[in-house]
Design a protein around this motif. Structure first.
Motif, PDB file in Angstrom:
ATOM      1  N   GLU A   1       0.831  -1.198   0.000  1.00  0.00           N
ATOM      2  CA  GLU A   1       0.000   0.000   0.000  1.00  0.00           C
ATOM      3  C   GLU A   1       0.869   1.254   0.000  1.00  0.00           C
ATOM      4  N   CYS A   2       1.992   1.207   0.707  1.00  0.00           N
ATOM      5  CA  CYS A   2       2.882   2.365   0.762  1.00  0.00           C
ATOM      6  C   CYS A   2       3.463   2.681  -0.612  1.00  0.00           C
ATOM      7  N   ILE A   3       4.040   1.685  -1.278  1.00  0.00           N
ATOM      8  CA  ILE A   3       4.722   1.960  -2.546  1.00  0.00           C
ATOM      9  C   ILE A   3       3.726   2.355  -3.639  1.00  0.00           C
ATOM     10  N   THR A   4       2.524   1.801  -3.615  1.00  0.00           N
ATOM     11  CA  THR A   4       1.544   2.163  -4.646  1.00  0.00           C
ATOM     12  C   THR A   4       0.988   3.563  -4.425  1.00  0.00           C
ATOM     13  N   GLU A   5       0.747   3.939  -3.167  1.00  0.00           N
ATOM     14  CA  GLU A   5       0.272   5.297  -2.898  1.00  0.00           C
ATOM     15  C   GLU A   5       1.352   6.322  -3.232  1.00  0.00           C
ATOM     16  N   MET A   6       2.608   6.008  -2.894  1.00  0.00           N
ATOM     17  CA  MET A   6       3.708   6.911  -3.242  1.00  0.00           C
ATOM     18  C   MET A   6       3.852   7.039  -4.762  1.00  0.00           C
ATOM     19  N   GLU A   7       3.679   5.928  -5.470  1.00  0.00           N
ATOM     20  CA  GLU A   7       3.793   5.963  -6.932  1.00  0.00           C
ATOM     21  C   GLU A   7       2.673   6.796  -7.541  1.00  0.00           C
ATOM     22  N   ASP A   8       1.468   6.668  -7.003  1.00  0.00           N
ATOM     23  CA  ASP A   8       0.351   7.500  -7.472  1.00  0.00           C
ATOM     24  C   ASP A   8       0.639   8.985  -7.234  1.00  0.00           C
ATOM     25  N   LEU A   9       1.162   9.294  -6.046  1.00  0.00           N
ATOM     26  CA  LEU A   9       1.497  10.679  -5.717  1.00  0.00           C
ATOM     27  C   LEU A   9       2.575  11.207  -6.657  1.00  0.00           C
ATOM     28  N   ALA A  10       3.582  10.390  -6.929  1.00  0.00           N
ATOM     29  CA  ALA A  10       4.660  10.817  -7.823  1.00  0.00           C
ATOM     30  C   ALA A  10       4.137  11.100  -9.230  1.00  0.00           C
ATOM     31  N   ARG A  11       3.230  10.258  -9.707  1.00  0.00           N
ATOM     32  CA  ARG A  11       2.657  10.489 -11.045  1.00  0.00           C
ATOM     33  C   ARG A  11       1.943  11.833 -11.112  1.00  0.00           C
ATOM     34  N   ALA A  12       1.167  12.131 -10.049  1.00  0.00           N
ATOM     35  CA  ALA A  12       0.449  13.410 -10.039  1.00  0.00           C
ATOM     36  C   ALA A  12       1.424  14.577  -9.997  1.00  0.00           C
ATOM     37  N   ALA A  13       2.517  14.428  -9.227  1.00  0.00           N
ATOM     38  CA  ALA A  13       3.495  15.512  -9.130  1.00  0.00           C
ATOM     39  C   ALA A  13       4.231  15.706 -10.452  1.00  0.00           C
ATOM     40  N   VAL A  14       4.576  14.613 -11.129  1.00  0.00           N
ATOM     41  CA  VAL A  14       5.292  14.706 -12.404  1.00  0.00           C
ATOM     42  C   VAL A  14       4.429  15.385 -13.462  1.00  0.00           C
ATOM     43  N   LYS A  15       3.128  15.129 -13.447  1.00  0.00           N
ATOM     44  CA  LYS A  15       2.235  15.773 -14.415  1.00  0.00           C
ATOM     45  C   LYS A  15       2.277  17.293 -14.286  1.00  0.00           C
ATOM     46  N   ASN A  16       2.562  17.769 -13.077  1.00  0.00           N
ATOM     47  CA  ASN A  16       2.604  19.211 -12.849  1.00  0.00           C
ATOM     48  C   ASN A  16       3.991  19.805 -13.040  1.00  0.00           C
ATOM     49  N   ASN A  17       4.961  18.978 -13.427  1.00  0.00           N
ATOM     50  CA  ASN A  17       6.331  19.468 -13.569  1.00  0.00           C
ATOM     51  C   ASN A  17       6.887  19.009 -14.910  1.00  0.00           C
ATOM     52  N   SER A  18       6.979  19.927 -15.831  1.00  0.00           N
ATOM     53  CA  SER A  18       7.390  19.577 -17.199  1.00  0.00           C
ATOM     54  C   SER A  18       8.870  19.218 -17.307  1.00  0.00           C
ATOM     55  N   ARG A  19       9.647  19.455 -16.242  1.00  0.00           N
ATOM     56  CA  ARG A  19      11.082  19.184 -16.307  1.00  0.00           C
ATOM     57  C   ARG A  19      11.434  17.751 -15.894  1.00  0.00           C
ATOM     58  N   VAL A  20      10.414  16.963 -15.498  1.00  0.00           N
ATOM     59  CA  VAL A  20      10.638  15.572 -15.105  1.00  0.00           C
ATOM     60  C   VAL A  20       9.744  14.672 -15.943  1.00  0.00           C
TER      61      VAL A  20
END
Length: 481
Positions: free
Chosen positions: A183-202
């Motif tokens: 549950e930890c790694i999947t929630e973190m991965e979901d959060l990372a995807r959302a953050a990357v969508k908002n950052n064009s440099r990653v």
């Protein structure tokens, strides 16, 4: 030993720990004991109970951190609350030693009944660098720190030009393939995807998630077929799943080994290392005169009274992760005890409170017997797995399992006001999206004020200009006189 602080002088039910068991025992007994002329006292270093099944969602930004904890003061109005840690218990003399949370001098507290409910702590191994580089997922503070670190690493990496440092910042490793780790790694991965969508440099393909599990399969709480589906699901999201693999060293680069042949598996650098490889009974139980079983848990009967080889120990009770509670359904651990999870802890607490109250009036007590309702896990929005034991075994995966996960835990979290807050969190997230706002400097909240209150250094005085050399004067001659 310090003088005992002013405490309510009544026959006391001392509850050691304010987690699942402690909170519910106090909730169920505080009014009854008070009306009978006694007092319930809860001792815990924290002023709240943490609903641990929600920690992955806090780390993923789906639940506000304060809504995953339940305030003792707000809900235990008729309970005496002491913020501290019980360091030892002398049951023969009915006293316990309490170390205040503020670091003050320890003091003794007398009691009539004691309920040992100190729970469990993270189980670790002597791996080099683990204590310095790792973080667990057992407290609300760890969950908040994880959320902020994922966001901070992505933001920082977006401006890095060094390829090795950028890869290190964008690598996240979770050790432990149980419910908490998955549950930890999947929630973190979901959060990372959302953050990357908002950052064009990653780019999303730059972000690396690695799950390390020592066993040959993950999630023993679900069927083998479901566990295999979970592995496929993780890999479909780009998460590397390393089975039969152990963390060997965390100093500098992470060193992994294959367990079957003890050969090196991988070596790489990662800025984030999360440890979720199991729990162990709170070691405070070793500083008591209660009988323990081989795994370090206190021995109890099915009615939750503490008992040893010489029989029942009067006025002593225990439940939850710190107790070896017999599983009368036959579906527990190999040693015949209940699985240490929230489902059992909440129900054991209610049974313990009823039995303790019955013992006061010499009434019959009932054994704890609860058939496991199954297991539910969420892997981020609309993703999950569930194994439900109602009218037969029902296996779910995907969106239905995610809804079952949220439905069960939304009802299971203690108190009505917390249920409402959590459900509104979920509704806001579904309509407005995940909040990826990073909170900075939580470990140094006075930094900005200190900088503002510190006088700026005075600029150094400019050096005086060097004296110009005097002009040479012509010698005086006779013609000049």
């Amino acid at each position: 030993m310090a003088t005992t602080p002013e405490l309510i002088d009544r026959p006391r039910v001392l509850v050691v720990g304010g987690g699942y068991v402690g909170l519910y025992v106090a909730l169920k007994l505080q009014k009854k004991i008070a009306n009978a002329g006694g007092i319930v006292t809860v001792v815990d270093p924290l002023p709240y109970m943490t609903y641990q099944p929600f920690l992955p969602e806090v780390a993923g930004g789906n639940i506000e951190a304060r809504h995953a904890v339940i305030s003792h003061r707000q809900h235990l109005k008729q309970t005496e609350l002491i913020q501290g840690r019980v360091t030892s218990i002398d049951h023969q003399n009915r006293t316990a030693v309490v170390a205040p949370a503020d670091g003050g001098e320890p003091f003794e507290i007398p009691y009539f009944d004691v309920v040992v409910a100190a729970g469990a702590i993270t189980r670790t191994f002597p791996i080099k660098g683990l204590a310095d580089e790792g973080i667990g997922l057992k407290t609300i503070e760890e969950a908040v720190a994880l959320r902020n670190k994922v966001l901070e690493r992505i933001e920082l990496a977006s401006t890095m030009t060094n390829a090795a440092e950028r890869a290190k910042a964008l690598t996240f490793v979770v050790v432990g393939g149980g419910f908490a780790g998955i549950e930890c790694i999947t929630e973190m991965e979901d959060l990372a995807r959302a953050a990357v969508k908002n950052n064009s440099r990653v780019r999303q393909e730059e972000v690396r998630f690695v799950l390390v599990e020592a066993m040959g399969r993950i999630m023993p709480e679900v069927t083998a077929a479901q566990a295999e589906w979970v592995v496929e699901h993780l890999r479909s999201r780009g998460i590397e799943v390393l089975l039969n693999t152990s963390l060997d060293n965390a100093e500098g680069s992470l060193k992994l080994i294959n367990l079957p042949d003890k050969t090196p598996a991988q070596e790489f650098e990662a800025d984030t290392l999360v440890w979720t490889a199991g729990v162990q009974a709170n070691p405070m139980i070793r500083s008591t005169d209660f009988p323990l079983e081989p795994r370090g848990r206190v021995r109890v009967l099915p009615d939750l009274r503490i008992a040893g080889d010489e029989g029942i120990i009067d006025n002593a009770w225990a439940a939850g992760d710190i107790a070896a509670v017999p599983d009368l359904t036959g579906s527990g651990l190999p040693d015949g005890t209940c699985v240490p999870n929230a489902q059992h802890a909440l129900r054991q607490a209610k049974r313990l409170a009823k039995n303790l109250w019955a013992s006061r009036w010499d009434k019959p007590m009932a054994d704890y017997k609860h058939k496991n309702l199954g297991a539910v896990a969420g892997f981020g929005e609309w993703k999950g797995v569930a194994n439900i034991n109602i009218l037969g075994r029902i296996g779910l995966k995907g969106g239905l399992a995610w809804l079952a996960h949220r439905g069960y835990h939304g009802l299971a979290i203690p108190t009505g006001e917390r249920k409402v807050r959590v459900i509104f969190n979920w509704l806001l997230g579904m309509t407005m999206g995940r909040d990826t706002t990073q909170l900075l400097d939580l470990d140094n909240p006075r930094g900005a004020f200190v900088a503002a209150a510190t006088p700026a250094p005075k600029p150094a005085a400019a050096p005086a200009p060097a004296a110009e050399p005097a002009e040479a004067k012509a010698p005086v001659t006779a013609d000049a006189k």
